[in-house]
Write an enzyme that holds these catalytic residues in place. Structure first.
Site, short mmCIF file in Angstrom:
data_model
loop_
_atom_site.label_atom_id
_atom_site.label_comp_id
_atom_site.label_asym_id
_atom_site.label_seq_id
_atom_site.Cartn_x
_atom_site.Cartn_y
_atom_site.Cartn_z
N HIS A 139 0.84 -1.21 0.00
CA HIS A 139 0.00 0.00 0.00
C HIS A 139 0.88 1.26 0.00
O HIS A 139 0.62 2.22 -0.72
CB HIS A 139 -0.89 0.03 1.25
N LYS A 192 -17.96 -6.25 8.54
CA LYS A 192 -16.68 -6.97 8.60
C LYS A 192 -15.91 -6.56 9.84
O LYS A 192 -15.62 -5.37 10.05
CB LYS A 192 -15.87 -6.63 7.34
N ARG A 212 -1.81 -6.20 -8.37
CA ARG A 212 -0.74 -7.18 -8.11
C ARG A 212 -0.78 -8.34 -9.09
O ARG A 212 0.16 -9.11 -9.19
CB ARG A 212 -0.88 -7.75 -6.69
N SER A 233 -3.22 -7.83 2.93
CA SER A 233 -3.48 -7.65 4.37
C SER A 233 -3.97 -8.96 4.97
O SER A 233 -3.55 -9.33 6.08
CB SER A 233 -4.54 -6.56 4.57
O1 PNS Z 1 -8.88 -3.00 0.40
P1 PNS Z 1 -10.11 -3.54 -0.27
O2 PNS Z 1 -10.98 -4.26 0.75
O3 PNS Z 1 -9.81 -4.39 -1.47
O4 PNS Z 1 -10.95 -2.26 -0.78
C1 PNS Z 1 -12.14 -2.41 -1.53
C2 PNS Z 1 -12.91 -1.08 -1.57
C3 PNS Z 1 -13.17 -0.62 -0.15
C4 PNS Z 1 -12.04 -0.03 -2.26
C5 PNS Z 1 -14.23 -1.32 -2.34
O5 PNS Z 1 -14.96 -2.31 -1.70
C6 PNS Z 1 -15.09 -0.07 -2.45
O6 PNS Z 1 -14.88 0.73 -3.35
N1 PNS Z 1 -16.02 0.13 -1.47
C7 PNS Z 1 -16.76 1.36 -1.31
C8 PNS Z 1 -18.25 1.21 -1.60
C9 PNS Z 1 -18.51 1.49 -3.05
O7 PNS Z 1 -18.33 2.57 -3.55
N2 PNS Z 1 -18.94 0.41 -3.74
C10 PNS Z 1 -19.22 0.45 -5.15
C11 PNS Z 1 -17.99 0.07 -5.96
S1 PNS Z 1 -18.33 0.20 -7.67
#
Ligand code: PNS
Length: 162
Positions: free
Chosen positions: A17, A41, A90, A127
């Site tokens: 990150h 979560k 990645r 993570s």
């Molecule tokens: O670190 P992660 O868990 O892979 O992050 C994923 C994250 C939080 C970036 C993704 O789940 C997200 O964008 N969540 C926010 C809610 C949202 O906008 N959802 C619609 C996505 S199109």
């Protein structure tokens, strides 16, 4: 002024990150690292702890700030005047996962997603893998900023509630 958003769960923030945030900070006037709150979560770290760890890890990057959000990211971006989202990749699996979200965010709010290729040293680091290895007694120091490593070990050793 160009502002980029680096969103994620960051439970916890890894050196992978940090690599992405550092490179974004070199290319945008400001970078906001936003911890996205998922009430369904239970993480290893609370959102406050994650924010503190990211802030400590990025304290040498003056144009980076840390925030939190619960809800649609495009709403957050509209509020903050951010038009560009940065995602680290990645693998092709990450790509497959990210493309529908990038497309959806573009349709919802004309948000552009820029993909940044991960540091090859950390393409295997996530993570969730770091937490699993740490809980089972493996050495995760090479994958984490020192302050995050100490916090993970404190959780694993029961000094902080996991
Ligand atoms: O670190 P992660 O868990 O892979 O992050 C994923 C994250 C939080 C970036 C993704 O789940 C997200 O964008 N969540 C926010 C809610 C949202 O906008 N959802 C619609 C996505 S199109």
């Amino acid at each position: 002024m160009t502002i980029a958003l680096c969103p994620g769960s960051f439970d916890p923030f890894t050196l992978g990150h940090r690599f992405v945030v550092e490179r974004a900070a070199a290319r945008f006037d400001e970078v906001i690292v936003t911890v996205v709150v998922n009430p369904n979560k239970q993480g290893m770290f609370t959102v406050d702890e994650r924010i503190d760890l990211i802030a400590a890890t990025c304290s040498d990057l003056p144009n980076v700030r840390v925030d939190r959000w619960r809800g649609l990211l495009v709403d957050y971006m509209r509020n903050e005047g951010v038009t560009t989202m940065i995602k680290g990749l990645r693998s092709s699996t990450d790509f497959e996962y990210e493309v529908p979200m990038a497309q959806m965010n573009r349709e919802l709010a004309d948000v552009e997603t820029l993909f940044m290729w991960a540091d090859p040293r950390y393409t295997h680091v996530s993570s969730s893998l770091v937490k699993e290895v740490a809980k089972l007694g493996g050495d995760v120091e090479p994958f984490l900023p020192p302050v995050v490593y100490r916090a993970v070990m404190a959780k694993v050793n029961g000094e902080m509630s996991v």
